[in-house]
Design a protein around this motif. Sequence first.
Motif, PDB file in Angstrom:
ATOM      1  N   LEU B 898      36.638  89.731  87.264  1.00 14.75           N
ATOM      2  CA  LEU B 898      37.384  88.800  88.104  1.00 14.75           C
ATOM      3  C   LEU B 898      37.913  87.593  87.319  1.00 14.75           C
ATOM      4  N   THR B 938      42.200  94.386  96.751  1.00 15.30           N
ATOM      5  CA  THR B 938      41.320  93.292  97.153  1.00 15.30           C
ATOM      6  C   THR B 938      41.036  92.384  95.955  1.00 15.30           C
ATOM      7  N   ALA B 939      40.809  93.006  94.821  1.00 14.93           N
ATOM      8  CA  ALA B 939      40.510  92.217  93.624  1.00 14.93           C
ATOM      9  C   ALA B 939      41.679  91.282  93.305  1.00 14.93           C
ATOM     10  N   GLU B 941      44.079  90.367  95.350  1.00 16.87           N
ATOM     11  CA  GLU B 941      44.243  89.421  96.449  1.00 16.87           C
ATOM     12  C   GLU B 941      43.262  88.271  96.339  1.00 16.87           C
ATOM     13  N   SER B 942      42.033  88.607  95.911  1.00 14.03           N
ATOM     14  CA  SER B 942      41.036  87.533  95.818  1.00 14.03           C
ATOM     15  C   SER B 942      41.428  86.556  94.708  1.00 14.03           C
ATOM     16  N   GLU B 945      44.068  84.392  96.172  1.00 15.56           N
ATOM     17  CA  GLU B 945      43.386  83.472  97.079  1.00 15.56           C
ATOM     18  C   GLU B 945      42.742  82.330  96.286  1.00 15.56           C
ATOM     19  N   HIS B 946      42.076  82.735  95.215  1.00 15.30           N
ATOM     20  CA  HIS B 946      41.329  81.762  94.427  1.00 15.30           C
ATOM     21  C   HIS B 946      42.248  80.706  93.815  1.00 15.30           C
TER      22      HIS B 946
END
Lengths: 194, 961
Positions: B898, B938-939, B941-942, B945-946
């Motif tokens: 991440l 999702t990865a 997107e996160s 988001e972050h």
Amino acid sequence: MAIRELKVCLLGDTGVGKSSIVCRFVQDHFDHNISPTIGASFLTKTVPCGNELHKFLIWDTAGQERFHSLAPMYYRGSAAAVIVYDITKLDSFQTLKKWVKELKEHGPEDIIVAIAGNKNDLSDIREVPMKEAKEFAESIAAIFIETSARNAVNVEELFQKISRQIPPLDPQDVESNESFKLTRQPATVHRRCC
Amino acid sequence: MSLVQMKDKWIKVGQDLVKTDKAFLEYLSDVNVTVLQHLLNHNAVEGKRQMQMTQLLQLSEKFQALWDYTEVKCKQLQTLTGQGNVQSSRDVYIIEQMESIQQLYTEYFSSFTNFVVVGGFDYIGKKTSTYWKENKVNLWRFINAQKCESSVSLNLYRILHERLREQISHYTRILTLLTEDDRQIVGDEGLDGSLRGFMDLKSYISQVLDEATLTKDLWKSLGQKLTDILCTPERRLQEDSKNAPISLSAGRFGHDRILLCNDALIHLQGSDVRYYDLSTLWIEPIDMDISESKSLKVITPEDQLIFHTLEPHNRVMWYWKLNQAVRQCLAKKRDFPLWGKGNKGQRPANPPNCRFTTYTFKNEGRLKNAIYEGDWKQGKPHGKGTLKWEDERNYTGDFINGLEHGFGVYLVSQAEGYNCYKCHWIEGKKQRYGMCEYSTNTIYRGYFKGDLRHGFGILESNRGESSLIRYVGHWENDRKHGYGIMETADSGDRYIGMWKDDQRDGRGIMVTQSGLCYEGNFQGGKLIGKGVLLSEDNSLYEGEFTEDLQLRGKGKMTFPDGITIEGTFSSTFGNGLQANGVMNTSNNTEMSYAATHLQLGQDFLVLGQWPGVFTPFIEYLRSDCTEKMEEAFLGFHTESSRSLRKVGSEGLGGDSQSDEHHSCSRREAVTNAEFLKELRLQQSKDQLQQYLEKSLQSLRHPLGKLLQTQTLVFQAAYSGPGANKHLLEMAQKEVKYHAEKIQEIIMDYVPQLFNKSSEPVESSETEMDFCSLVLPVILPEFYPDLSMLYMLYHAEDNACYRQGILHLNLLSDTKLMEFLDVQRHLWPLKDLHLTSNQRYSLVHDQCFLSAIECVQKISTTADPQEKLDNLFHTVDEIERTVNRILCREYKLPLDDLLPLLIYVISRARIQHLGSELHFIRDMMTPQMQGGMVDFLLTAFESCYEHMQKEEIRQGRFTNFT
């Protein structure tokens, strides 16, 4: 045999060995069909359970505190959550408690929670007593097991326990759908007492 | 015969000919001076008799022509003979030039008989009788005295034609002598031909003279009144019911009279004269088996005439004469000789059933006084033609059986200008595709049914008009009806929804240029009852409406700051709001988020939204797809510049590119001929995919045309200044609907490719098909507008993300990795070669370059699968780089992955990452849930988001320095 896809997400602090447990689980059995993975972040493994096949879709999460707020994106729609702590680090057990609380508040309904105390092989420097952890698990009706990813202890069992808690399919669903994906449990067993 | 003898013989012929010609020329010159010129001197203008004098002038002209020609030829021949140079038939002009002579004589006798028919001789005889009484000699010297007639006119008649006929006899005699003399010359084609030609000419002349006499007698017998109506110089009587009884009323012969002339069939009954042009007469064929039948059917454009005869043989004779007369009239050429056996002894053919001619309709009805010029068949306009009505309407195009059928252009005169239809017609009515340019400067392009606008169609103002309106949608009985989109340029309003009787009626959405939009039930053009209203600042009202957008009644208002008012409202939106109700000031961000991202049109019936677009296509497929019918079903596709625009992967950024290159490459089209056959041949999915790519991207292929229409209706709702973020989901569903529809159509033709995957492992593939097969191919057409909607939808979070990127990019590579908690042993510093005075801490944009380049590629394609592949490669590249650093295989857990992903993304600086990810997710199938694709998205997107997090946006990197 019907295949059910089960999304499982891994929660827990950095360094408690989340991915080690999963890597051990996935590697131990020689699999003919090597499923595609994303590093050690996304892995799959299919195990038989009764007259069904359970295909675990295992989602890793980032354990760092700063990414904590991103976790809902990952555990959304999970059938089960495996929360891992390090028996040699008390802090990691405190984090675990935070995760349990969050899941209860924001997690999917009827999510199966499994608590895994990892690094069971280092019990001489243990900081979290097994009894305390077990009692905590029981209080929230969660699966509890201590594992050692390094020595391959109880890894298989952890997932078997999860498998056993998955409620069987409704008969009509089986008839209508040969293959079936399941990300969220239909409301069946009322497991939460509090 | 020796050569010398031969030569002598030809010279003798020449001498003979010169001799007769000289005598003839002498006669002509004499007649000219003493008779013809004298007659012409009497050409005093007398209005009533002008016809005769005109004919006399023409006669004189032809006389001169004949005379001149003979004179020239005679002189030439004389010279040749003098030189002894007459050696073969080629040197004898009456053989070599027989056809010219024939022509001159025919013309002369045409004029001559015309003069006879109009009673010219009687007239001129009377006029000049006094003169001739005094100068009898001048007449008599031309005529054998014993045969001399008492009447001046008869004498003139004889003087002006007998000697000419005699001359032809002289020619015949000379030629006959030649053939009899010598066998060697027999078989000379020229000689035989010209001999036959002169014989024919002789009989032709006697025929036309007889015909003229008969006609002249007819006019005399009919009386002045009828003659004035019917007599024209060229008209000749061909048959008369007095001769061969025939009547329109059975059993009452003699009651009416029927005259067949060379240009018309004339029916006389009392004072009633009916006149039928031969060019529009069809004679019903006679069934020879029923030879005892006595009646004959004649078809005219407006009538069917049944003629009755006394005897069957009369019928056959009339049938034959009618047909011959019609045929000659159509050919605009008389047979030569008249009533002969036809060319080369063959039976003359009947007139063609299909012909080209003009007719003016007379009977009451829709065609009264209309003029039709064009192809006919059996009494009906059939083929191509032009029909002009009295009231300036006119139609040019295809006819079948007397009705407009096929393609045609139809003009209807209006108060100002014309309505111009370019349509397909069936049995006299506008049907299927067509367009109409109205005199009001609007254009309709779309489908018709039974003369009315019906089905799918576009009505828009001409370019350059001040008040632009544009309606794209369905029609019924000439009115807007069903699903449709209306855009008004001056107000900028766009209505998307249902119509009835030209009014907004039913479920609908209104989007205004100011950003205000509302959804609800429309009635009589207005939103009435329950509805939803969203303002540009994301205030949301849900509740009752009355006319003119008055918020009146129970409702709930949500303001952008999360404050809500629930209660009873009165007054207009934006004009001070009065409400009786409960106000909730608990700053609920979830509520305001919901309002910002509220999607309209959720309960629209997206499936079956555009039946008018697909029905014609399906009908076209069922009609065997002839190229001829393609336009009728699919339209002309005068492609708009918009649809040709190169689809840039960067959304609007790519729109300004020139479209020339693009349209060129797309024009190398697959031809549509037998495209279904081709489609059926597709064996595998790969082949099918290639086929679809080729055909859907071709402007000329039926599938390509369908896609163009789909793009057009899509753009009508979601493109331009009316693009609204609240319509994103609807737009996205519509794209999928279009893909599904194409797939449905294709599936019928290649079912084997769709049913194969029945095994459980592949079962997901069946469902995925339209996503994997059609969607990527058609997506580029919709992508610019669709991605614009995604960008609008993500405008706010994208702004935060951009701020985040901005700040993260202030950090050097090492600082950034440190900030992101990337474990130090994963830093790819070994890869970097530094010069002596550089330090790692200054390095910028150097680490994980391959992964950064990979992720940047997602903006270069419209295909969601390709975008996704790029994301996968990005992760692979990160892992490869890490493995190189560690010199061993290391599978990255998310704890490590991440931060690295965030590092790569922040360095890649993708403009609209949120829209891209959202787009990929929407366009992939739902089965992906929980799977690897879901995880990967999702990865990313996160990460997205972050980066929007406040601490990053504000650049608060305080906890490390």
